[in-house]
Design an enzyme around this catalytic site. Structure first.
Site, short mmCIF file in Angstrom:
data_model
loop_
_atom_site.label_atom_id
_atom_site.label_comp_id
_atom_site.label_asym_id
_atom_site.label_seq_id
_atom_site.Cartn_x
_atom_site.Cartn_y
_atom_site.Cartn_z
N LYS A 54 0.79 -1.33 -0.01
CA LYS A 54 -0.20 0.01 0.13
C LYS A 54 0.89 1.35 0.00
CE LYS A 54 -4.34 -1.40 0.45
NZ LYS A 54 -5.50 -1.09 -0.25
N SER A 79 -8.56 -0.34 6.62
CA SER A 79 -8.47 -1.29 7.82
C SER A 79 -6.84 -1.53 8.23
CB SER A 79 -8.65 -2.67 7.39
OG SER A 79 -7.70 -3.20 6.29
N GLU A 202 -9.91 -13.41 -3.08
CA GLU A 202 -10.73 -12.88 -2.07
C GLU A 202 -11.26 -13.90 -1.13
OE1 GLU A 202 -13.35 -9.15 -3.93
OE2 GLU A 202 -13.46 -11.08 -5.36
#
Length: 323
Positions: A54, A79, A202
């Site tokens: 990220k 999160s 996922e």
């Protein structure tokens, strides 16, 4: 508030992001791995300074803010891993940052974000909408929204991993298996490696990207969606921008169970000497479980290493109840 839908991510933007990121960060390792007798590759982005890929999108987004925008500060929703990426980038660039985070985020992510100098604003998951909380903050204070996966610059920044991979392989990858939350990484990889097959992975019950691609429209998580140990992969819905980018570019989504994710964490520890958080192990879990084909041109993204110490110890020790 900056309207991020006024700009569309491009392959040229991914190339520019890769150059900007290379100027401040070394490439993360590309490690050989053998899965069911086949040699493939692992991109260890859990070894970034914040323990997550990220940092790529956060740096590219914040470094593209104008002087006026920098002075007004940024607000992000996360999160935990995007939170740390934004906090790290904001501190380096001298920008005020407020991060909207779920009350049940792993403590290590909450602590790390605060330690980087960002203001942490908690919300109740799943009762509250984190985007609505962020919008209220911006209405009250001003600032630029830095969305975790629906921001054009963030998407381009995440795609920089594909540029690194091609340079390290000496050729374009044929397939990239990626952990998928809202679809920012998979969308960016599709731009950065347009000829590769991009496989989003996922958690079971949280496959909002996979379902949206299959339906051709946004799909929201069910109110009774199952619990998952993959705290980083639980967005309620993807964004129209991500769905547009992934349509006809990504392979059908696949899902993995908590047990498969734990197996992948143990595999990474034993075979690759890597500490991987649950959400960062989803792509590896899919490959190990045979849910995605693996060949010599396959690269598996390991996206995060910010594991809760107690839960990780339980998983590595063989326990199935860790979260």
């Amino acid at each position: 508030m900056i309207q991020t839908d006024t700009r569309f991510p491009t392959s040229a933007g991914v190339e520019a992001a890769a150059a900007a990121i290379a100027a401040i960060l070394p490439p993360t390792p590309l490690l050989p791995v053998e899965i069911n007798g086949v040699r493939a590759w692992v991109k260890a982005d859990n070894l970034q300074p914040i323990g997550s890929f990220k940092i790529r999108g956060a740096w590219w987004r914040l470094s593209n803010l104008s002087a006026q925008e920098r002075a007004a500060g940024v607000v992000a929703v996360s999160s935990g891993n995007h939170a740390q990426g934004v906090a790290w980038s904001a501190r380096r660039l001298g920008i005020r940052a407020a991060i909207v985070m779920p009350h049940d985020a792993p403590q290590v992510k909450l602590d790390n974000t605060a330690a980087l100098g960002a203001e942490v604003v908690l919300y109740q998951r799943p009762q509250e909408d984190r985007d609505a909380v962020a919008a209220r903050l911006i209405a009250e204070r001003g600032g630029t929204l830095v969305h975790a996966f629906g921001d054009p610059w963030v998407i381009e920044g995440q795609g920089s991993a594909a540029i690194e991979i091609a340079a390290q392989l000496g050729r374009a990858p044929g397939r990239i298996i990626a952990c998928c939350g809202g679809g920012g990484l998979t969308a960016g990889l599709g731009l950065g490696a347009p000829d590769a097959r991009i496989h989003p992975v996922e958690p079971v019950g949280w496959d909002m990207v996979g379902r949206a691609m299959a339906a051709g429209e946004l799909v929201h998580a069910a109110p009774d969606a199952p619990k998952t140990i993959c705290d980083a992969l639980q967005p309620n819905v993807t964004k129209p921008l991500n769905l547009t980018l992934l349509k006809d570019r990504a392979e059908p989504g696949v899902t993995v169970t908590d047990d498969e994710v734990r197996d992948a964490q143990r595999f990474a520890f034993a075979q690759l000497r890597l500490v991987v958080e649950p959400g960062g192990a989803a792509a590896l879990a899919a490959a190990l479980a045979g849910k995605v084909p693996v060949d010599a041109g396959t690269v598996i993204m390991i996206t995060g290493g910010n594991a809760d110490p107690a839960a990780y110890a339980a998983t590595i020790g063989g326990g199935a109840g860790a979260s």
